[in-house]
Design an enzyme around this catalytic site. Structure first.
Site, PDB file in Angstrom:
ATOM      1  N   LYS A  10      -6.367  15.479  19.290  1.00  0.00           N
ATOM      2  CA  LYS A  10      -6.338  14.796  17.996  1.00  0.00           C
ATOM      3  C   LYS A  10      -7.361  13.666  18.028  1.00  0.00           C
ATOM      4  O   LYS A  10      -7.379  12.872  18.963  1.00  0.00           O
ATOM      5  CB  LYS A  10      -4.950  14.214  17.727  1.00  0.00           C
ATOM      6  CG  LYS A  10      -4.868  13.300  16.499  1.00  0.00           C
ATOM      7  CD  LYS A  10      -3.596  12.483  16.503  1.00  0.00           C
ATOM      8  CE  LYS A  10      -3.553  11.452  17.597  1.00  0.00           C
ATOM      9  NZ  LYS A  10      -4.499  10.320  17.386  1.00  0.00           N
ATOM     10  N   ASP A 120       2.567  10.116  16.208  1.00  0.00           N
ATOM     11  CA  ASP A 120       1.456  11.067  16.153  1.00  0.00           C
ATOM     12  C   ASP A 120       1.905  12.518  16.109  1.00  0.00           C
ATOM     13  O   ASP A 120       1.079  13.411  15.902  1.00  0.00           O
ATOM     14  CB  ASP A 120       0.534  10.878  17.364  1.00  0.00           C
ATOM     15  CG  ASP A 120      -0.469   9.760  17.163  1.00  0.00           C
ATOM     16  OD1 ASP A 120      -0.671   9.339  16.017  1.00  0.00           O
ATOM     17  OD2 ASP A 120      -1.054   9.307  18.167  1.00  0.00           O
TER      18      ASP A 120
END
Length: 264
Positions: A10, A120
């Site tokens: 990510k 996240d």
């Protein structure tokens, strides 16, 4: 029957800190993308939970309930043997553990509980560009990004997230521009990105000067910036990312360097 899944890195192309809640959680506004570089996981059903970790960053990864993968499997109601090929460095600002946990929820269910595993994890459920706001629970898809190549560079240091956030002089900063304009080329997109920010980058460079060195090593990129709270930095390219990564890896053999493309 064994199931294989991919857990990509990510990357926070932007990270604006826009506030702080009474419970201490910071409010963020971030443009998140994913690279075709990441961890791999294999799941084989069995009566008891077991995690085996391989790969270049296997050392130090817990193999019990401290691992988010284990807790994600419990949420999904799945039990068995999990093999994790750990290719992403730890504490690197590229969501390695969160992406691993999200991979479990994608494969076996329980996505509604993703936020309970970490801020996240929800954004990692999909591997497409997204705007992430709040504490990670407000997600909006972003379409129309140009094709991009990416180089990821980690100077093998861990930046303590708490120290970086606590160093912010202001927790009330401007969000990203509300509308992403029609940007047809990588150069146009990176020019727009350059007008946005990572509010933690300067502080991370103070805490860990190696981050500054990593950013400098990406001097040929259309845009070089730190991801998340560090220490991984990224460079965006229209082409030539593999050559750039090879150059950086040759100059800094003790760093972790990877190249690939941005998933769309």
């Amino acid at each position: 029957m064994t199931t294989e899944v991919f857990a990509p890195a990510k990357v926070n192309l932007t990270l604006h800190v826009t506030g702080q809640r009474a419970d201490g959680y910071h409010l963020l506004d971030s443009l998140v993308v994913f690279a075709d570089v990441g961890d791999r996981l294999w799941f084989t059903p069995a009566p008891q939970m077991q995690i085996e970790v391989t790969g270049p960053f296997a050392i130090g990864v817990p193999t019990d309930r401290r691992n988010l993968i284990w807790r994600a499997a419990e949420i999904a109601g799945w039990t068995g043997h999990i093999t994790l090929e750990k290719n992403l460095p730890h504490g690197a600002g590229i969501g390695g553990g969160s992406s691993d946990a999200a991979a479990v929820l994608r494969a076996f269910g329980g996505a509604d509980h993703a936020l309970a595993l970490g801020a996240d994890v929800p954004v990692c459920l999909k591997h497409t560009p997204q705007r992430m706001r709040g504490i990670g629970e407000v997600l909006d898809p972003i379409g129309g990004l140009p094709e991009l190549e990416i180089v990821l560079v980690n100077p093998r240091v861990i930046v303590p997230t708490g120290a970086v956030f606590s160093g912010l002089q202001s927790k009330q900063n401007d969000p990203m521009a509300d509308a992403l304009p029609a940007l047809k080329t990588a150069s146009e997109f990176c020019e727009w990105l350059a007008a946005q920010r990572n509010d933690l980058e300067h502080l991370a460079c103070v805490v860990a000067p190696e981050v500054s060195a990593a950013l400098s090593a990406l001097d040929g990129a259309l845009l070089a910036r730190m991801s998340g709270s560090g220490a991984t930095c990224f460079g965006l390219y229209a082409s030539g990312a593999a050559a750039a990564a090879a150059r950086i890896a040759h100059a800094h053999p003790d760093w972790w360097v990877a190249s690939g493309r941005v998933l769309s």
